[in-house]
Design an enzyme around this catalytic site. Sequence first.
Site, PDB file in Angstrom:
ATOM      1  N   GLY A 140       0.617  -1.326   0.615  1.00  0.00           N
ATOM      2  CA  GLY A 140       0.140   0.109   0.110  1.00  0.00           C
ATOM      3  C   GLY A 140       1.220   0.802  -0.099  1.00  0.00           C
ATOM      4  O   GLY A 140       1.237   1.434   0.751  1.00  0.00           O
ATOM      5  N   GLY A 172       6.247  -3.481   3.153  1.00  0.00           N
ATOM      6  CA  GLY A 172       5.492  -4.189   4.631  1.00  0.00           C
ATOM      7  C   GLY A 172       5.716  -5.107   4.539  1.00  0.00           C
ATOM      8  O   GLY A 172       6.507  -5.741   4.289  1.00  0.00           O
ATOM      9  N   GLY A 196       4.012  -8.389   4.057  1.00  0.00           N
ATOM     10  CA  GLY A 196       4.260  -8.774   2.620  1.00  0.00           C
ATOM     11  C   GLY A 196       5.583  -8.868   1.210  1.00  0.00           C
ATOM     12  O   GLY A 196       5.514  -9.464   1.049  1.00  0.00           O
ATOM     13  N   ILE A 211       1.514   2.024   7.309  1.00  0.00           N
ATOM     14  CA  ILE A 211       1.199   2.823   8.666  1.00  0.00           C
ATOM     15  C   ILE A 211       0.951   1.873   9.583  1.00  0.00           C
ATOM     16  O   ILE A 211       0.399   2.848  10.938  1.00  0.00           O
ATOM     17  CB  ILE A 211       0.172   3.270   7.444  1.00  0.00           C
ATOM     18  N   ASP A 212       0.546   0.705   9.514  1.00  0.00           N
ATOM     19  CA  ASP A 212      -0.219  -0.146  10.518  1.00  0.00           C
ATOM     20  C   ASP A 212       1.857  -0.423  11.888  1.00  0.00           C
ATOM     21  O   ASP A 212       1.101  -0.651  12.762  1.00  0.00           O
ATOM     22  CB  ASP A 212       0.025  -0.959  10.264  1.00  0.00           C
ATOM     23  N   GLN A 233      -6.267   8.041   5.997  1.00  0.00           N
ATOM     24  CA  GLN A 233      -5.182   7.759   6.911  1.00  0.00           C
ATOM     25  C   GLN A 233      -4.187   7.792   6.469  1.00  0.00           C
ATOM     26  O   GLN A 233      -3.228   7.686   6.570  1.00  0.00           O
ATOM     27  CB  GLN A 233      -5.463   6.315   7.614  1.00  0.00           C
TER      28      GLN A 233
HETATM   29  O1  F6P Z   1      -1.469  -2.020   5.395  1.00  0.00           O
HETATM   30  C1  F6P Z   1      -1.944  -0.834   5.607  1.00  0.00           C
HETATM   31  C2  F6P Z   1      -3.526  -0.754   5.061  1.00  0.00           C
HETATM   32  O2  F6P Z   1      -3.436   0.595   5.024  1.00  0.00           O
HETATM   33  C3  F6P Z   1      -3.758  -1.184   6.536  1.00  0.00           C
HETATM   34  O3  F6P Z   1      -3.959  -0.567   7.058  1.00  0.00           O
HETATM   35  C4  F6P Z   1      -5.505  -1.434   5.514  1.00  0.00           C
HETATM   36  O4  F6P Z   1      -6.142  -2.598   6.222  1.00  0.00           O
HETATM   37  C5  F6P Z   1      -5.068  -2.177   4.067  1.00  0.00           C
HETATM   38  O5  F6P Z   1      -3.723  -1.477   4.288  1.00  0.00           O
HETATM   39  C6  F6P Z   1      -5.810  -1.697   2.630  1.00  0.00           C
HETATM   40  O6  F6P Z   1      -5.923  -1.906   1.947  1.00  0.00           O
HETATM   41  P1  F6P Z   1      -5.747  -1.228   0.663  1.00  0.00           P
HETATM   42  O7  F6P Z   1      -5.764   0.265   0.136  1.00  0.00           O
HETATM   43  O8  F6P Z   1      -5.613  -2.311  -0.621  1.00  0.00           O
HETATM   44  O9  F6P Z   1      -7.987  -1.664   0.604  1.00  0.00           O
END
Ligand code: F6P
Length: 357
Positions: free
Chosen positions: A10, A113, A115, A137-138, A283
């Site tokens: 992400g 991150g 993955g 961000i997590d 966020q």
């Molecule tokens: O890992 C970052 C994150 O923003 C998580 O907090 C959230 O669950 C996920 O990615 C959302 O992913 P996507 O942008 O694929 O919906």
Amino acid sequence: MRIGILNSGGDCPGLNAVIHGVVGAADQLGWEVIGFRDGFEGLLPPGDYSVLKPQDTVGILKLGGTILGTTNKGHFAAKIGKGDIAEVPADIVAKAKRTMDQLGIRALVIVGGDGSLTTGLQLYREGWPIIGVPKTIDNDLSATAMTFGFNSAVETVVDGLDRLHTTAESHKRVMVLEVMGRHAGWIALWGGIAGGSNVILLPEIPFNLEKVADFIKNRDAQGHHSTLVVVAEGASMPDGDIVTLDANSGGEVRLGGIGDRISKRLEKLTGKETRSCTLGHLQRGGAPTSLDRILGMRFGVMAVKLAEEGAFGRMVSYQSYHVDSVPIEEAVHKLRLVEVDSELVQAAKAVGICLGD
Ligand code: F6P
């Protein structure tokens, strides 16, 4: 010397700061930097990349997102949901390796991150000159005290709570805010404390909604007619259910929806008007905070230093105010979660915040 950089997973505030750091530091050494587009996908033939010179990074420090593009799906997604580790197929790795060889890339900086760094570790074990930079961000990566992007996400949560306070108080309501963070509660905990939330519900601490409702009713009895509740998207409902948007989206499981569920239950249990709001991708977007800009830039500079030392298979790490490095394998496969008995959790409880336990 030619090095490559890609970001994967992400987008995250501060990614451009890392690129700025890598390009600036590499330029000082007289090295050329190749930026691959859309994560690892840019490595697939015929290759999607461009040479990054310092003039290409002018003004990007303050930009959210990434000038290189990114993806959290595609051919290299090494993660299929909580705990399920998949390997990138050999034919895909071989194709990407041909691009690396043709371009003469002597070090590949992967900004990602859990993955993406898992993919990086696989490639390193197969002989690639990989250097990892932790991004999310997590804030859930082991072996680094903080990742860039986290602070920016927390600031957005705090801003959201500041705004929700006014409606909660004016209408004497309960307002539930669902925040990101996947299976870790860092964004919820930091954002919730800093934003003055009364209740914070985390994946790490099983909660009881009757207790939360009693807490809200007690507040009411004491004259505090509004309550703010922050819930992490990855928290489990009391029956153990993790609320997902889409269990099978071809990548990691997509979390979301717990805010609405909790809101309805709390309204029934307390008899108070309750509304929920999901912050979602707000966020992840927007300009990085100064802290994330500096952290990202320092991470980029350290990645180049590791390349100079030939310290492959290592990930840049932030520990006790210093940027250093650790083996990538120390950072992946094990999420860094909020410790239930930590001083931070105890401090939240000490100031009267309800964690639902
Ligand atoms: O890992 C970052 C994150 O923003 C998580 O907090 C959230 O669950 C996920 O990615 C959302 O992913 P996507 O942008 O694929 O919906």
